[in-house]
Design a protein around this motif. Sequence first.
Motif, short mmCIF file in Angstrom:
data_model
loop_
_atom_site.label_atom_id
_atom_site.label_comp_id
_atom_site.label_asym_id
_atom_site.label_seq_id
_atom_site.Cartn_x
_atom_site.Cartn_y
_atom_site.Cartn_z
N ARG A 72 0.84 -1.19 0.00
CA ARG A 72 0.00 0.00 0.00
C ARG A 72 0.88 1.24 0.00
NH1 ARG A 72 -5.65 -0.81 1.59
NH2 ARG A 72 -5.85 1.44 1.60
N ASP A 94 -10.22 5.53 3.54
CA ASP A 94 -9.36 4.44 3.09
C ASP A 94 -10.10 3.12 2.92
OD1 ASP A 94 -9.68 3.80 5.74
OD2 ASP A 94 -7.55 3.73 6.21
N TRP A 134 -1.23 1.57 -4.54
CA TRP A 134 -0.19 0.59 -4.31
C TRP A 134 1.09 1.00 -5.04
CZ3 TRP A 134 -5.21 -0.17 -5.30
CH2 TRP A 134 -5.95 -0.84 -4.32
N ALA A 153 -7.60 3.58 -2.40
CA ALA A 153 -6.33 2.95 -2.04
C ALA A 153 -5.37 3.12 -3.21
CB ALA A 153 -6.51 1.47 -1.73
#
Length: 166
Positions: free
Chosen positions: A13, A58, A64, A62
């Motif tokens: 994340r 959240d 990554w 999100a």
Amino acid sequence: MSAAESTEITIRRLGEPGDLGWTVMAHGEFYAREFGWDTTFEALVARLVADYANSSDDTRTAAWIAERDGRRLGCVFCVAADEQTAQLRLLLLAPDARGHGLGARLVDECMRFAREAGYKRMKLWTNHPLVAARKIYLSRGFTRTEEEPHRSFGAELTGQVYEVDL
């Protein structure tokens, strides 16, 4: 294969110092080098990243980062387009990280999150020169729902919207 190339690529994340800035910088540099896009594209990415950073939910948004040995190699973001629709944004891979399925892994992570967050569908906006990304989207069931020529980022482009039911 060097020792650095043999280590595993991880997807985590977004949230470490420098992640947001790297996302903006990498998009600006890679798209300028590969497609000749100007700094208006980097400015758009900066706005999208700032909107994400200012989001407080959240459970519905999100992002990554893909990395190897602490070096960022790619990213993808999932944000709300509306209550039922997630939007995949800012998929990017460093040139030396392409061709190994990492882009597909990032898209899969984004889609998994969207499903778990309760979204019913996902959409994205892209432009015609991004052939490799389009192949990933099509392989994941996305279909093109809109297409429109435009002049942006110092280039003549065809914008495309793709959508998929989750």
